[in-house]
Design a protein around this motif. Structure first.
Motif, PDB file in Angstrom:
ATOM      1  N   ILE A 282       6.830  -0.265   6.179  1.00  0.00           N
ATOM      2  CA  ILE A 282       8.105  -0.905   5.848  1.00  0.00           C
ATOM      3  C   ILE A 282       9.091   0.082   5.232  1.00  0.00           C
ATOM      4  CG2 ILE A 282       6.996  -3.144   5.508  1.00  0.00           C
ATOM      5  CD1 ILE A 282       7.342  -2.660   2.471  1.00  0.00           C
ATOM      6  N   GLY A 283       8.714   1.344   5.094  1.00  0.00           N
ATOM      7  CA  GLY A 283       9.643   2.310   4.539  1.00  0.00           C
ATOM      8  C   GLY A 283       8.936   3.524   3.968  1.00  0.00           C
ATOM      9  N   GLN A 284       9.661   4.275   3.180  1.00  0.00           N
ATOM     10  CA  GLN A 284       9.141   5.488   2.561  1.00  0.00           C
ATOM     11  C   GLN A 284       9.509   5.509   1.078  1.00  0.00           C
ATOM     12  OE1 GLN A 284      10.925   8.323   5.495  1.00  0.00           O
ATOM     13  NE2 GLN A 284       8.851   9.147   5.608  1.00  0.00           N
ATOM     14  N   PHE A 285       8.933   6.456   0.353  1.00  0.00           N
ATOM     15  CA  PHE A 285       9.241   6.587  -1.070  1.00  0.00           C
ATOM     16  C   PHE A 285       9.369   8.058  -1.421  1.00  0.00           C
ATOM     17  CE2 PHE A 285       4.643   6.861  -0.918  1.00  0.00           C
ATOM     18  CZ  PHE A 285       4.344   7.865  -1.834  1.00  0.00           C
ATOM     19  N   THR A 286      10.059   8.285  -2.506  1.00  0.00           N
ATOM     20  CA  THR A 286      10.171   9.635  -3.071  1.00  0.00           C
ATOM     21  C   THR A 286       9.876   9.540  -4.563  1.00  0.00           C
ATOM     22  OG1 THR A 286      12.553   9.321  -3.385  1.00  0.00           O
ATOM     23  CG2 THR A 286      11.846  10.461  -1.367  1.00  0.00           C
ATOM     24  N   PHE A 287       9.439  10.669  -5.136  1.00  0.00           N
ATOM     25  CA  PHE A 287       9.145  10.708  -6.561  1.00  0.00           C
ATOM     26  C   PHE A 287      10.426  11.003  -7.336  1.00  0.00           C
ATOM     27  CE2 PHE A 287       5.022  11.908  -4.677  1.00  0.00           C
ATOM     28  CZ  PHE A 287       4.215  10.952  -5.279  1.00  0.00           C
ATOM     29  N   ILE A 288      10.700  10.194  -8.344  1.00  0.00           N
ATOM     30  CA  ILE A 288      11.791  10.461  -9.278  1.00  0.00           C
ATOM     31  C   ILE A 288      11.233  10.348 -10.688  1.00  0.00           C
ATOM     32  CG2 ILE A 288      13.580   9.651  -7.690  1.00  0.00           C
ATOM     33  CD1 ILE A 288      13.663   7.032  -9.236  1.00  0.00           C
ATOM     34  N   GLU A 289      12.054  10.669 -11.677  1.00  0.00           N
ATOM     35  CA  GLU A 289      11.570  10.707 -13.065  1.00  0.00           C
ATOM     36  C   GLU A 289      11.080   9.342 -13.532  1.00  0.00           C
ATOM     37  OE1 GLU A 289      13.212  12.033 -17.499  1.00  0.00           O
ATOM     38  OE2 GLU A 289      14.385  12.460 -15.691  1.00  0.00           O
TER      39      GLU A 289
ATOM     40  N   THR B  79       3.147  11.938   4.186  1.00  0.00           N
ATOM     41  CA  THR B  79       4.013  10.947   4.842  1.00  0.00           C
ATOM     42  C   THR B  79       4.816  10.121   3.838  1.00  0.00           C
ATOM     43  OG1 THR B  79       2.170   9.378   4.850  1.00  0.00           O
ATOM     44  CG2 THR B  79       2.477  10.759   6.818  1.00  0.00           C
ATOM     45  N   ARG B  80       4.216   9.861   2.662  1.00  0.00           N
ATOM     46  CA  ARG B  80       4.864   9.072   1.613  1.00  0.00           C
ATOM     47  C   ARG B  80       5.428   7.760   2.190  1.00  0.00           C
ATOM     48  NH1 ARG B  80       8.077  13.665  -2.006  1.00  0.00           N
ATOM     49  NH2 ARG B  80       6.270  15.033  -2.289  1.00  0.00           N
ATOM     50  N   GLN B  81       4.547   6.991   2.781  1.00  0.00           N
ATOM     51  CA  GLN B  81       4.938   5.743   3.442  1.00  0.00           C
ATOM     52  C   GLN B  81       4.499   4.525   2.641  1.00  0.00           C
ATOM     53  OE1 GLN B  81       2.962   6.561   7.192  1.00  0.00           O
ATOM     54  NE2 GLN B  81       4.943   6.781   8.233  1.00  0.00           N
ATOM     55  N   LEU B  82       5.241   3.443   2.842  1.00  0.00           N
ATOM     56  CA  LEU B  82       4.931   2.155   2.240  1.00  0.00           C
ATOM     57  C   LEU B  82       4.453   1.210   3.337  1.00  0.00           C
ATOM     58  CD1 LEU B  82       8.159   1.875   0.059  1.00  0.00           C
ATOM     59  CD2 LEU B  82       5.881   2.494  -0.774  1.00  0.00           C
TER      60      LEU B  82
ATOM     61  N   ARG C 193       0.851  -1.191   0.000  1.00  0.00           N
ATOM     62  CA  ARG C 193       0.000   0.000   0.000  1.00  0.00           C
ATOM     63  C   ARG C 193       0.885   1.239   0.000  1.00  0.00           C
ATOM     64  NH1 ARG C 193      -2.437  -0.707   4.432  1.00  0.00           N
ATOM     65  NH2 ARG C 193      -2.180   1.209   5.654  1.00  0.00           N
ATOM     66  N   ILE C 194       0.695   2.089  -1.002  1.00  0.00           N
ATOM     67  CA  ILE C 194       1.502   3.296  -1.172  1.00  0.00           C
ATOM     68  C   ILE C 194       0.663   4.478  -0.721  1.00  0.00           C
ATOM     69  CG2 ILE C 194       2.814   4.682  -2.813  1.00  0.00           C
ATOM     70  CD1 ILE C 194       2.928   2.152  -4.594  1.00  0.00           C
TER      71      ILE C 194
END
Length: 302
Positions: free
Chosen positions: A199-206, A189-192, A161-162
Motif C-alpha cells: 500500500i506504499g512506502q516509508f522513510t525514516f525521519i527523526e 524496499t521499505r514497503q508497507l 506489515r513494515i
C-alpha cells in the motif's frame, strides 16, 4: 459433514434474484419480489447493457395503457397482444429505467408469453414510470461501486506489515547460522503491506516513520491507495470446543471430535477475530456457502 449436518440446497437463479433485489433496495430503488399475475399476457425480451445481458418481461396491456392509453381502446381484443408486441419491438426506448438500476442499449428476441413456467417463482418486480418490469435473469455482471466504509466495518482490524527489505535464500548461510551472525538486507524496499498488498512506502525521519500511501508500482503515482478496497479475510466458524492441554496431547489420527451442539444454521462469520454475522450453511451449485441471517453492524447488535 454431509452425514451430520443437513445442508440446504439453494437454487442459483433464486439466489441471484434475491441478492439483486436487496442490492437495488439498498440503493433506494422501488423493487420487490413478486409472483407473476395469472391470466396476463407478457412480452419477454433480452437486453444488452453496460452490465451485460439481462432478461425481462412486461405485461402487454399494462405497458400499452401506460404509453398510449388512447390506442389501447382502439385495438381489437383478440389481436391486441400481437399488435402490442409489434409496437413494443418497434419503439426505440420502450422502457424508462433508472440507468444505475438496469441500463440497456438495445432490446431483442421479443416474444409473447403467459409465464406459466414462472408462475410459482418470485421475480424482482421493478416499478417504473410506465409499467411494472419483471426481471427474469439479472445482469451477467455488475459494476463494482466504491462505497464509503460503514462505521461498524471501520472497527475490523487489519495488520500493517513494515518491511525493510529482502534477501534471496541462496545468499543466506541458513545451515551455518550462529549466534552473533549478521544477515545482510540485499534490497532495501521499505514497503508497507496490508492484506498482503503493498500500500506504499516509508522513510525514516527523526520522529519515526514517514508513510506514503501510494503503491510504488502504481502507473499513476498521484492517485492515493484506497485502503477501503483492501480485502478482509473472513473465517467461517462451525463451532468451538474448550480442551485441556492433556486432551490436545492425546489427539490421534482419525479421532472424532464431539460436536453435539453444532448446527448448520448457526455458523459464525468473523473478520479479524470479530463476529460480524451469523448464517446457515448452504449448498449453492457445487460450492458450500453461508446464507446470512443476522448481521452485526455495531456494539449494540451483539
Amino acid at each position: 459433514m454431509k452425514s451430520i449436518l443437513a445442508v440446504r440446497n439453494v437454487a442459483t437463479p433464486d439466489y441471484e434474484r434475491r441478492h439483486a433485489v436487496a442490492r437495488w433496495q439498498r440503493d433506494g430503488h422501488s423493487v420487490r419480489l413478486r409472483q407473476l399475475e395469472p391470466q396476463t399476457r407478457y412480452i419477454t425480451f433480452w437486453a444488452q447493457g453496460s452490465q451485460g445481458l439481462w432478461q425481462g418481461m412486461v405485461g402487454a396491456q399494462d405497458w400499452l395503457q401506460a404509453v398510449w392509453p388512447q390506442w389501447s381502446e382502439l385495438l381489437p381484443q383478440k389481436c391486441a397482444s400481437k399488435d402490442i408486441l409489434e409496437l413494443f419491438s418497434a419503439v426505440d426506448r420502450p422502457l424508462d429505467i433508472a440507468p444505475d438500476l438496469l441500463d440497456y442499449q438495445r432490446l431483442f428476441d421479443f416474444e409473447l408469453d403467459h409465464g406459466e413456467s414462472l408462475q410459482q417463482a418470485y421475480l424482482p418486480c421493478v416499478s417504473t414510470a410506465l409499467s411494472d418490469l419483471w426481471v427474469i435473469g439479472v445482469p451477467s455482471h455488475r459494476e463494482q461501486v466504491s462505497r464509503p466504509l460503514q462505521a461498524w466495518l471501520q472497527a475490523v482490524p487489519q495488520t500493517l506489515r513494515i518491511v525493510l527489505g529482502t534477501s534471496e535464500l541462496g545468499q543466506l548461510p541458513c545451515s551455518q547460522l550462529m549466534l552473533g551472525d549478521v544477515l545482510f538486507i540485499a534490497a532495501q524496499t521499505r514497503q508497507l503491506f496490508m492484506a498482503d498488498r503493498c500500500i506504499g512506502q516509508f522513510t525514516f525521519i527523526e520522529e519515526g516513520l514517514h508513510m506514503q500511501l501510494t503503491p510504488p508500482d502504481s502507473a499513476v503515482p498521484a492517485v492515493p491507495c484506497v485502503l477501503s478496497q483492501l480485502p478482509v479475510k473472513l473465517e467461517f466458524v462451525l463451532g468451538e470446543l474448550t480442551l485441556t492441554m492433556a486432551q490436545l496431547n492425546d489427539f490421534i489420527e482419525l479421532q472424532v471430535l464431539p460436536l453435539e451442539t453444532v448446527t448448520a444454521s448457526r455458523v459464525e462469520v468473523r473478520a479479524g477475530g470479530k463476529r460480524i454475522a451469523i448464517g446457515e450453511l448452504v449448498q449453492l451449485d457445487d460450492r458450500l456457502g453461508v446464507e446470512l441471517h443476522e448481521i452485526f453492524r455495531g456494539v449494540g447488535d451483539e
